[in-house]
Write a protein that holds these residues in place. Structure first.
Motif, mmCIF file in Angstrom:
data_model
loop_
_atom_site.group_PDB
_atom_site.id
_atom_site.type_symbol
_atom_site.label_atom_id
_atom_site.label_comp_id
_atom_site.label_asym_id
_atom_site.label_seq_id
_atom_site.Cartn_x
_atom_site.Cartn_y
_atom_site.Cartn_z
ATOM 1 N N TYR A 172 29.239 -11.407 58.276
ATOM 2 C CA TYR A 172 28.164 -11.707 59.222
ATOM 3 C C TYR A 172 26.889 -11.877 58.413
ATOM 4 O O TYR A 172 26.517 -10.996 57.642
ATOM 5 C CB TYR A 172 28.015 -10.574 60.241
ATOM 6 N N LYS A 173 26.257 -13.013 58.607
ATOM 7 C CA LYS A 173 25.050 -13.306 57.833
ATOM 8 C C LYS A 173 23.884 -13.544 58.781
ATOM 9 O O LYS A 173 23.999 -14.246 59.775
ATOM 10 C CB LYS A 173 25.272 -14.534 56.963
ATOM 11 N N ASP A 174 22.792 -12.913 58.450
ATOM 12 C CA ASP A 174 21.543 -13.237 59.133
ATOM 13 C C ASP A 174 20.477 -13.358 58.052
ATOM 14 O O ASP A 174 20.786 -13.357 56.867
ATOM 15 C CB ASP A 174 21.196 -12.220 60.230
ATOM 16 N N SER A 175 19.241 -13.450 58.435
ATOM 17 C CA SER A 175 18.190 -13.697 57.456
ATOM 18 C C SER A 175 17.891 -12.478 56.599
ATOM 19 O O SER A 175 17.255 -12.599 55.557
ATOM 20 C CB SER A 175 16.920 -14.155 58.170
ATOM 21 N N ARG A 176 18.366 -11.298 57.000
ATOM 22 C CA ARG A 176 18.014 -10.085 56.264
ATOM 23 C C ARG A 176 19.092 -9.595 55.320
ATOM 24 O O ARG A 176 18.793 -9.138 54.225
ATOM 25 C CB ARG A 176 17.667 -8.956 57.241
ATOM 26 N N VAL A 211 26.641 -8.721 56.003
ATOM 27 C CA VAL A 211 27.484 -7.578 56.346
ATOM 28 C C VAL A 211 28.932 -8.023 56.245
ATOM 29 O O VAL A 211 29.324 -9.033 56.819
ATOM 30 C CB VAL A 211 27.176 -7.067 57.781
ATOM 31 N N TYR A 212 29.712 -7.246 55.499
ATOM 32 C CA TYR A 212 31.146 -7.483 55.381
ATOM 33 C C TYR A 212 31.868 -6.338 56.077
ATOM 34 O O TYR A 212 31.610 -5.173 55.775
ATOM 35 C CB TYR A 212 31.576 -7.538 53.913
ATOM 36 N N HIS A 213 32.747 -6.678 56.994
ATOM 37 C CA HIS A 213 33.500 -5.679 57.763
ATOM 38 C C HIS A 213 34.969 -5.819 57.383
ATOM 39 O O HIS A 213 35.575 -6.855 57.619
ATOM 40 C CB HIS A 213 33.273 -5.932 59.258
ATOM 41 N N PHE A 214 35.525 -4.774 56.789
ATOM 42 C CA PHE A 214 36.903 -4.770 56.309
ATOM 43 C C PHE A 214 37.762 -3.871 57.182
ATOM 44 O O PHE A 214 37.300 -2.857 57.692
ATOM 45 C CB PHE A 214 36.974 -4.225 54.872
ATOM 46 N N ASP A 215 39.044 -4.219 57.290
ATOM 47 C CA ASP A 215 40.014 -3.371 57.977
ATOM 48 C C ASP A 215 41.313 -3.418 57.178
ATOM 49 O O ASP A 215 41.965 -4.452 57.113
ATOM 50 C CB ASP A 215 40.241 -3.861 59.406
ATOM 51 N N ARG A 273 28.726 -3.206 53.234
ATOM 52 C CA ARG A 273 30.172 -3.237 53.413
ATOM 53 C C ARG A 273 30.597 -2.086 54.305
ATOM 54 O O ARG A 273 30.296 -0.926 53.998
ATOM 55 C CB ARG A 273 30.907 -3.101 52.072
ATOM 56 N N LEU A 274 31.261 -2.394 55.400
ATOM 57 C CA LEU A 274 31.803 -1.403 56.320
ATOM 58 C C LEU A 274 33.316 -1.469 56.196
ATOM 59 O O LEU A 274 33.903 -2.543 56.377
ATOM 60 C CB LEU A 274 31.378 -1.708 57.750
ATOM 61 N N VAL A 275 33.949 -0.345 55.872
ATOM 62 C CA VAL A 275 35.365 -0.355 55.522
ATOM 63 C C VAL A 275 36.161 0.569 56.441
ATOM 64 O O VAL A 275 36.009 1.785 56.389
ATOM 65 C CB VAL A 275 35.576 0.077 54.052
ATOM 66 N N GLU A 276 37.011 -0.032 57.285
ATOM 67 C CA GLU A 276 37.937 0.738 58.110
ATOM 68 C C GLU A 276 39.215 0.990 57.322
ATOM 69 O O GLU A 276 39.674 0.118 56.587
ATOM 70 C CB GLU A 276 38.282 -0.032 59.387
ATOM 71 N N THR A 313 33.807 -0.682 67.246
ATOM 72 C CA THR A 313 32.698 -0.590 68.206
ATOM 73 C C THR A 313 31.426 -0.125 67.505
ATOM 74 O O THR A 313 30.333 -0.641 67.766
ATOM 75 C CB THR A 313 33.065 0.356 69.367
ATOM 76 N N LEU A 314 31.557 0.829 66.596
ATOM 77 C CA LEU A 314 30.404 1.282 65.816
ATOM 78 C C LEU A 314 29.846 0.138 64.974
ATOM 79 O O LEU A 314 28.629 -0.069 64.913
ATOM 80 C CB LEU A 314 30.795 2.466 64.928
ATOM 81 N N THR A 315 30.739 -0.623 64.349
ATOM 82 C CA THR A 315 30.305 -1.770 63.553
ATOM 83 C C THR A 315 29.568 -2.778 64.422
ATOM 84 O O THR A 315 28.521 -3.302 64.042
ATOM 85 C CB THR A 315 31.520 -2.436 62.869
ATOM 86 N N ARG A 316 30.096 -3.035 65.603
ATOM 87 C CA ARG A 316 29.456 -3.969 66.532
ATOM 88 C C ARG A 316 28.046 -3.483 66.887
ATOM 89 O O ARG A 316 27.091 -4.263 66.887
ATOM 90 C CB ARG A 316 30.316 -4.093 67.799
ATOM 91 N N GLY A 317 27.906 -2.192 67.149
ATOM 92 C CA GLY A 317 26.599 -1.627 67.467
ATOM 93 C C GLY A 317 25.632 -1.722 66.302
ATOM 94 O O GLY A 317 24.442 -2.021 66.484
ATOM 95 N N LEU A 318 26.119 -1.489 65.100
ATOM 96 C CA LEU A 318 25.273 -1.600 63.922
ATOM 97 C C LEU A 318 24.785 -3.035 63.750
ATOM 98 O O LEU A 318 23.608 -3.274 63.483
ATOM 99 C CB LEU A 318 26.047 -1.146 62.682
#
Length: 134
Positions: A45-49, A52-56, A81-84, A19-24
Motif C-alpha cells: 500500500y503506497k501513499d504520499s507518506r 506499507v507491506y502486509h505479509f501473511d 512491514r506488518l507480518v502475520e 483488521t488491525l492492519t486495516r485500521g492502521l
C-alpha cells in the motif's frame, strides 16, 4: 514514524490481525481496499507518506519458503512491514521493532499486548500510551 519499521502480528486465526492492519492503514489516511495477503503472501500500500507491506505467512509449510519466494527483498529500504504468522518464516525475518499479540477475549472482544523490541518500537508504544494527566 521511523523510516523503516517491522511489526510482528501474533494471534490465532480470527484474532484480528488483518483488521488491525486495516485500521492502521486507515489511520495513515489510506482509503483503498485492504485485502488479506493469505494467498498472495504480500500486499503493498503506497501513499504520499510511507509504503506499507502486509505479509501473511500462514500457508508456509517450511521457513525456507520465505527465501524461495524472494520476500527478503521486501525488507530492504524504507517502509512499514506488518507480518502475520512471523514464526512460520523462522530465522529468515530481520529483527522486528514491535511485536503485537492479539487474543480473543471471553466476551468476543479482543485484547492487545505490545512489546517494544527496539528503540523505534519503544517510541511507537510510547506514542500509543495515554500520557498521565497533570
Amino acid at each position: 514514524m521511523p523510516e523503516r519499521l517491522i511489526i510482528l502480528l501474533h494471534g490465532d486465526l480470527g484474532a484480528g490481525k488483518t483488521t488491525l492492519t486495516r485500521g492502521l492503514l486507515r489511520g495513515l489516511d489510506y482509503t483503498g481496499r485492504v485485502k488479506s495477503p493469505t494467498y498472495t503472501l504480500v500486499e503493498s500500500y503506497k501513499d504520499s507518506r510511507i509504503v506499507v507491506y502486509h505479509f501473511d505467512f500462514y500457508r508456509f509449510t517450511h521457513a525456507e519458503e520465505f527465501l524461495e519466494a524472494g520476500l527478503d527483498e521486501y525488507f530492504q529500504g524504507p517502509g512499514l512491514r506488518l507480518v502475520e504468522w512471523p514464526e512460520r518464516a523462522g530465522p529468515y525475518l530481520p529483527p522486528a521493532d514491535l511485536a503485537i499479540r492479539l487474543r480473543i477475549a471471553d466476551d468476543g472482544g479482543r485484547t492487545l499486548d505490545l512489546q517494544a523490541l527496539t528503540p523505534e518500537g519503544r517510541t511507537c508504544v510510547d506514542r500509543l500510551s495515554p500520557s498521565p494527566r497533570a
